[in-house]
Scaffold this motif. Sequence first.
Motif, PDB file in Angstrom:
ATOM      1  N   LYS A 177       2.048  50.887 126.303  1.00 30.20           N
ATOM      2  CA  LYS A 177       0.770  50.240 125.994  1.00 30.20           C
ATOM      3  C   LYS A 177       0.860  48.732 126.217  1.00 30.20           C
ATOM      4  CE  LYS A 177      -2.658  49.710 122.300  1.00 30.20           C
ATOM      5  NZ  LYS A 177      -3.013  50.080 120.898  1.00 30.20           N
ATOM      6  N   TYR A 189     -13.093  54.963 131.583  1.00 30.23           N
ATOM      7  CA  TYR A 189     -12.758  56.178 130.832  1.00 30.23           C
ATOM      8  C   TYR A 189     -13.895  57.188 130.791  1.00 30.23           C
ATOM      9  CZ  TYR A 189      -8.837  53.372 129.190  1.00 30.23           C
ATOM     10  OH  TYR A 189      -7.713  52.601 129.137  1.00 30.23           O
ATOM     11  N   VAL A 197      -9.544  64.448 131.092  1.00 30.81           N
ATOM     12  CA  VAL A 197      -9.306  63.866 129.769  1.00 30.81           C
ATOM     13  C   VAL A 197      -8.256  64.684 129.025  1.00 30.81           C
ATOM     14  CG1 VAL A 197     -10.308  63.466 127.481  1.00 30.81           C
ATOM     15  CG2 VAL A 197     -11.545  62.732 129.529  1.00 30.81           C
ATOM     16  N   LEU A 201      -5.301  62.278 130.014  1.00 26.32           N
ATOM     17  CA  LEU A 201      -5.371  61.247 128.979  1.00 26.32           C
ATOM     18  C   LEU A 201      -4.744  61.701 127.667  1.00 26.32           C
ATOM     19  CD1 LEU A 201      -7.358  60.039 131.060  1.00 26.32           C
ATOM     20  CD2 LEU A 201      -8.782  59.305 129.127  1.00 26.32           C
ATOM     21  N   TYR A 202      -4.990  62.954 127.306  1.00 30.65           N
ATOM     22  CA  TYR A 202      -4.540  63.449 126.001  1.00 30.65           C
ATOM     23  C   TYR A 202      -3.038  63.263 125.762  1.00 30.65           C
ATOM     24  CZ  TYR A 202      -3.756  66.473 121.996  1.00 30.65           C
ATOM     25  OH  TYR A 202      -3.374  66.957 120.769  1.00 30.65           O
ATOM     26  N   TYR A 204      -1.283  60.899 126.388  1.00 33.26           N
ATOM     27  CA  TYR A 204      -1.033  59.493 126.055  1.00 33.26           C
ATOM     28  C   TYR A 204      -1.995  59.003 124.971  1.00 33.26           C
ATOM     29  CZ  TYR A 204       1.611  59.805 130.374  1.00 33.26           C
ATOM     30  OH  TYR A 204       2.504  60.195 131.340  1.00 33.26           O
ATOM     31  N   GLN A 205      -2.483  59.937 124.163  1.00 30.86           N
ATOM     32  CA  GLN A 205      -3.473  59.629 123.140  1.00 30.86           C
ATOM     33  C   GLN A 205      -3.018  58.504 122.216  1.00 30.86           C
ATOM     34  OE1 GLN A 205      -4.362  62.952 120.622  1.00 30.86           O
ATOM     35  NE2 GLN A 205      -5.579  61.759 119.172  1.00 30.86           N
ATOM     36  N   GLN A 206      -1.737  58.424 121.942  1.00 32.75           N
ATOM     37  CA  GLN A 206      -1.220  57.427 121.008  1.00 32.75           C
ATOM     38  C   GLN A 206      -1.402  55.995 121.505  1.00 32.75           C
ATOM     39  OE1 GLN A 206       2.577  60.099 120.027  1.00 32.75           O
ATOM     40  NE2 GLN A 206       2.587  58.211 118.857  1.00 32.75           N
ATOM     41  N   PHE A 208      -4.210  54.875 122.764  1.00 31.43           N
ATOM     42  CA  PHE A 208      -5.611  54.498 122.638  1.00 31.43           C
ATOM     43  C   PHE A 208      -5.928  53.968 121.241  1.00 31.43           C
ATOM     44  CE2 PHE A 208      -5.597  57.371 126.202  1.00 31.43           C
ATOM     45  CZ  PHE A 208      -6.580  56.881 127.049  1.00 31.43           C
ATOM     46  N   TRP A 213     -10.717  56.370 121.515  1.00 31.65           N
ATOM     47  CA  TRP A 213     -10.410  57.793 121.690  1.00 31.65           C
ATOM     48  C   TRP A 213     -11.500  58.669 121.068  1.00 31.65           C
ATOM     49  CZ3 TRP A 213      -7.818  60.496 124.889  1.00 31.65           C
ATOM     50  CH2 TRP A 213      -7.559  61.852 124.635  1.00 31.65           C
ATOM     51  N   LYS A 214     -12.012  58.267 119.924  1.00 31.43           N
ATOM     52  CA  LYS A 214     -13.094  59.010 119.269  1.00 31.43           C
ATOM     53  C   LYS A 214     -14.328  59.042 120.164  1.00 31.43           C
ATOM     54  CE  LYS A 214     -16.135  58.859 115.221  1.00 31.43           C
ATOM     55  NZ  LYS A 214     -16.477  58.118 113.970  1.00 31.43           N
ATOM     56  N   MET A 217     -13.896  61.412 123.159  1.00 35.28           N
ATOM     57  CA  MET A 217     -14.101  62.795 122.725  1.00 35.28           C
ATOM     58  C   MET A 217     -15.584  63.084 122.486  1.00 35.28           C
ATOM     59  SD  MET A 217     -11.149  64.380 122.606  1.00 35.28           S
ATOM     60  CE  MET A 217     -10.907  63.537 124.163  1.00 35.28           C
TER      61      MET A 217
END
Length: 273
Positions: A177, A189, A197, A201-202, A204-206, A208, A213-214, A217
């Motif tokens: 990051k 995005y 996604v 992307l998921y 590497y969710q941490q 965001f 991220w919310k 989704m």
Amino acid sequence: MAIEFFKKLSNDLTNLLENGEDYNVIIEVGQIPNRQIFKAHSIILNYRCFYLREELINEFGLEELVNTVQTQLVKKHASWIRLNFAKVYRICFKSDDFKILQEFCNNIVAKHPSIVFDSQDFENLSEKALVSLLKLDNLQINEGKLWNQVIRWGIAQNSDLDTNPAQWSNAKFSTLKATLKNCLPHIRYFQISGEDVIDKLYPYQQMFEPTLWKDIMAKMVAPNRAIASTILPPRIISNTVLPPRNTETSSETNIFTTSSIRSNTTATLYARL
């Protein structure tokens, strides 16, 4: 024999620096009555100190000359630039003085992104060059693929990161990051497909921020719902099928000639301590 030659050459250069013969730069340090004067040679300063090189360029007014050379290259030798694209692209992003070449090269990459993003040398691309490409609204590349390449570049900058984020610690996500801090804000995005996604992307969710991220989704489930995150405009993707790049050799490859220019100008640089 070679060692002896270079030893003598080194001694000659040392004597030249010590006696100040044929100097063309005077460096004045301090103020009267404690001012000290040093005699120097611009060619040595040019290669030994980036700051002084920039100052000498400004002193002699070479910025206009640099811009003129770039303009001539773009207008009259565009084919040579294309044939030597990798080298030109790498060099032009080493200095802010080459903005004309940077813009010309980025216009080419915008139409043919595979030149850079699919190249074996992509991981050695400078951050400055990568960010400049991510900012392009007309970059002809799928946003999901672009995300993959940005992640690939970021991982390559850190020897302790492998390509399996499922095995990463929190510290490794933080490292990636931090590496991509100037790149991530330019990813579109909300133009990435739902499948990408989840698949791209998921993992590497941490990396965001929770709100972003919310919102990603939320847009997948309810595309028309208002969100707090900034939505960058979609890239302008052309439906025109572009012809392949011409890789034929050109007689313009030898457009540079070497000339010897001797300057009698003496520059005075003031360093006030």
